[in-house]
Design a protein around this motif. Structure first.
Motif, PDB file in Angstrom:
ATOM      1  N   GLY A  70      44.730  45.859  37.061  1.00  0.00           N
ATOM      2  CA  GLY A  70      45.821  45.757  36.101  1.00  0.00           C
ATOM      3  C   GLY A  70      45.812  46.894  35.105  1.00  0.00           C
ATOM      4  O   GLY A  70      45.009  47.834  35.195  1.00  0.00           O
ATOM      5  N   ARG A  71      46.738  46.812  34.156  1.00  0.00           N
ATOM      6  CA  ARG A  71      46.846  47.846  33.132  1.00  0.00           C
ATOM      7  C   ARG A  71      45.613  47.851  32.229  1.00  0.00           C
ATOM      8  O   ARG A  71      45.149  48.890  31.789  1.00  0.00           O
ATOM      9  CB  ARG A  71      48.101  47.597  32.303  1.00  0.00           C
ATOM     10  N   TYR A  72      45.100  46.635  31.960  1.00  0.00           N
ATOM     11  CA  TYR A  72      43.922  46.478  31.111  1.00  0.00           C
ATOM     12  C   TYR A  72      42.834  45.737  31.886  1.00  0.00           C
ATOM     13  O   TYR A  72      43.135  44.985  32.832  1.00  0.00           O
ATOM     14  CB  TYR A  72      44.282  45.710  29.841  1.00  0.00           C
ATOM     15  N   PRO A  73      41.555  45.911  31.516  1.00  0.00           N
ATOM     16  CA  PRO A  73      40.468  45.258  32.262  1.00  0.00           C
ATOM     17  C   PRO A  73      40.519  43.737  32.171  1.00  0.00           C
ATOM     18  O   PRO A  73      40.983  43.163  31.188  1.00  0.00           O
ATOM     19  CB  PRO A  73      39.196  45.810  31.608  1.00  0.00           C
ATOM     20  N   LEU A  74      40.010  43.091  33.228  1.00  0.00           N
ATOM     21  CA  LEU A  74      40.025  41.631  33.349  1.00  0.00           C
ATOM     22  C   LEU A  74      38.622  41.095  33.577  1.00  0.00           C
ATOM     23  O   LEU A  74      37.800  41.737  34.235  1.00  0.00           O
ATOM     24  CB  LEU A  74      40.872  41.190  34.554  1.00  0.00           C
ATOM     25  N   ALA A  93      31.089  36.048  36.271  1.00  0.00           N
ATOM     26  CA  ALA A  93      32.274  36.909  36.316  1.00  0.00           C
ATOM     27  C   ALA A  93      31.872  38.379  36.315  1.00  0.00           C
ATOM     28  O   ALA A  93      30.752  38.741  35.949  1.00  0.00           O
ATOM     29  CB  ALA A  93      33.171  36.612  35.110  1.00  0.00           C
ATOM     30  N   VAL A  94      32.803  39.213  36.758  1.00  0.00           N
ATOM     31  CA  VAL A  94      32.654  40.671  36.664  1.00  0.00           C
ATOM     32  C   VAL A  94      33.863  41.212  35.905  1.00  0.00           C
ATOM     33  O   VAL A  94      34.820  40.481  35.649  1.00  0.00           O
ATOM     34  CB  VAL A  94      32.572  41.331  38.063  1.00  0.00           C
ATOM     35  N   ILE A  95      33.812  42.484  35.556  1.00  0.00           N
ATOM     36  CA  ILE A  95      34.950  43.118  34.883  1.00  0.00           C
ATOM     37  C   ILE A  95      35.680  43.990  35.890  1.00  0.00           C
ATOM     38  O   ILE A  95      35.102  44.911  36.472  1.00  0.00           O
ATOM     39  CB  ILE A  95      34.493  43.947  33.664  1.00  0.00           C
ATOM     40  N   ASP A  96      36.951  43.677  36.098  1.00  0.00           N
ATOM     41  CA  ASP A  96      37.813  44.425  37.015  1.00  0.00           C
ATOM     42  C   ASP A  96      38.723  45.324  36.177  1.00  0.00           C
ATOM     43  O   ASP A  96      39.586  44.828  35.453  1.00  0.00           O
ATOM     44  CB  ASP A  96      38.636  43.444  37.847  1.00  0.00           C
ATOM     45  N   HIS A  97      38.516  46.630  36.270  1.00  0.00           N
ATOM     46  CA  HIS A  97      39.323  47.566  35.488  1.00  0.00           C
ATOM     47  C   HIS A  97      40.319  48.338  36.358  1.00  0.00           C
ATOM     48  O   HIS A  97      40.937  49.308  35.899  1.00  0.00           O
ATOM     49  CB  HIS A  97      38.427  48.553  34.731  1.00  0.00           C
ATOM     50  N   LYS A  98      40.472  47.899  37.610  1.00  0.00           N
ATOM     51  CA  LYS A  98      41.336  48.625  38.543  1.00  0.00           C
ATOM     52  C   LYS A  98      42.629  47.883  38.890  1.00  0.00           C
ATOM     53  O   LYS A  98      43.633  48.505  39.238  1.00  0.00           O
ATOM     54  CB  LYS A  98      40.566  48.920  39.843  1.00  0.00           C
TER      55      LYS A  98
END
Length: 417
Positions: free
Chosen positions: A61-65, A54-59
């Motif tokens: 949504g309101r909070y990172p995923l 997995a990676v962290i998507d911070h763009k």
């Protein structure tokens, strides 16, 4: 494929896309290993653990995923020539400041400090996916696969939300009201906090040392004879060391993380997880008796652990997302009310004899918190030796003073019983 928001506690450890906060786990081996074995092992380990795909998507949504990637790249293996016994330490310090923000690269890297006879292996991971148990698990799996690439690893399914850990009789109605009150009080608390200018400017450092097997045995046996735990003695000795060195500046308190797997057995020992509930422990100002303080600390720790509601803590935390940025801002500028965060990993459960190499030692993790009060002491025991890493930053605790505290703590540990 995993896709979920970071929990509140994970968000704090993630900090933000521009601020690295990594844990580095190190082991030293004697023997020769083919490079191909590393690559095979890393593929199998990545296939087992969902967060390593997995990676962290911070763009989006309101909070990172956390977002799983089907075409994610393999865990990178970086090979460094081993020239001295201290090369691993330099690589550990360098790894603190590595960002894991590439949209196709995993949230981990392996560094192989390769020598002719001896080598160090370093797992580097963001703290938001790993705790001490995570590091031990990945090192154990890696070494088993380096020795035997056909060793089986069984993949598992990642949890989807903290609701997966709630018991059937969890009263969400009452708890939501309680969580709402906590959030309101937290908003009020942060609104009246004064802005502080003092911050950690990135001058982090680590101090590493080992106790001899003789001293380790002496401490363990004496603790057992006096009915106290090694952890309680560590807390008592370290708090007194801060007092002796810092005088009135010492707080007389430590924060002690507890492995969440003790409370939530659904989170298996070999599953990656970052949240560790904490217990605050203290000693009375007028008491300097290390042994009696340790007995009181053991009692307090047992009572607080027995009262701990880890499932509820996780659930409550999910209602605090609106103030996470304020929490992080305060951590970056507040001196806090404690001397140090003291994490005792206990005995490290990894074999030392393999067919093709020997595991000589395991080194306690290093980490460089971006907080102003980043004082952190991690200890572990492997091969009858206690190992310590003491971390902070020059803007809060000068390294020279940290050495004085370390020397005093060693003196108290070895002479107070």
């Amino acid at each position: 494929m995993i896709k979920r928001p970071l929990m509140m506690v994970e968000r704090i450890m993630y900090v933000d896309p521009e601020t690295p906060l990594n844990c580095v786990y190190t082991a030293k081996i004697k023997g020769e290993i083919p490079e191909e074995n590393f690559k095979t092992a890393l593929i199998k380990i990545q296939q087992k653990h969902p967060l390593l795909r997995a990676v962290i998507d911070h763009k989006s949504g309101r909070y990172p995923l956390f977002v799983g990637q089907k075409d994610i790249e393999p865990i990178p293996l970086r090979i460094v020539e081993r020239k001295t016994d201290e090369d691993w330490f330099k690589e550990s310090e360098n790894a603190w400041f590595q960002l894991f923000e590439h949209p196709k690269k995993p949230l981990a890297e392996l560094v192989w400090v390769k020598g002719q006879d001896a080598s160090e292996i370093l797992w580097v991971m963001p703290h938001c996916i790993s705790d001490g148990t995570t590091g031990v698990t990945l090192m154990r799996e890696l070494l088993a696969l380096l020795d035997n690439p056909y060793s089986p690893l069984i993949p598992y399914v990642a949890f989807e939300s903290v609701n997966d850990f709630l018991p059937s009789d969890f009263n969400t109605g009452i708890k939501k009201y309680k969580a709402g009150l906590y959030l309101l009080f937290a908003r009020i608390f942060f609104s009246i906090q004064r802005k502080r200018k003092k911050k950690n400017l990135g001058k982090n450092y680590a101090i590493h040392w080992k106790m001899t097997p003789e001293d380790t045995k002496h401490i363990t046996e004496k603790c057992k004879a006096n009915g106290i735990s090694v952890h309680a003695l560590l807390c008592s000795s370290v708090m007194q060391a801060f007092r002796d060195v810092q005088g009135d500046r010492a707080k007389g308190k430590v924060i002690s993380p507890v492995d969440v797997r003790h409370f939530i057995p659904e989170i298996k020992e070999d599953h990656l997880f970052a949240f560790a509930p904490t217990v605050e422990l203290s000693v009375k100002k007028d008491s300097k008796d290390i042994l009696n303080n340790a007995k009181q600390i053991k009692k307090d720790l047992t009572e607080k652990i027995n009262k701990m509601e880890a499932r509820e803590l996780l659930w409550m935390g999910e209602h605090m997302h609106p103030i996470v940025d304020r929490m992080i801002s305060m951590l970056k500028s507040s001196e806090g009310g404690h001397d140090v965060t003291l994490s005792n990993m206990g005995k490290v459960n990894i074999p030392n004899d393999y067919k093709n190499f020997n595991l000589e030692t395991v080194i306690s993790p290093t980490v460089a918190f971006p907080w102003l009060n980043s004082n952190t002491l991690v200890t572990s025991t492997y091969n009858q030796q206690m190992d310590f890493t003491f971390m902070s930053n020059e803007n809060f605790l000068p390294k020279e003073e940290a050495h004085q505290i370390k020397d005093k703590a060693i003196e108290l540990l070895t002479t107070s019983l």
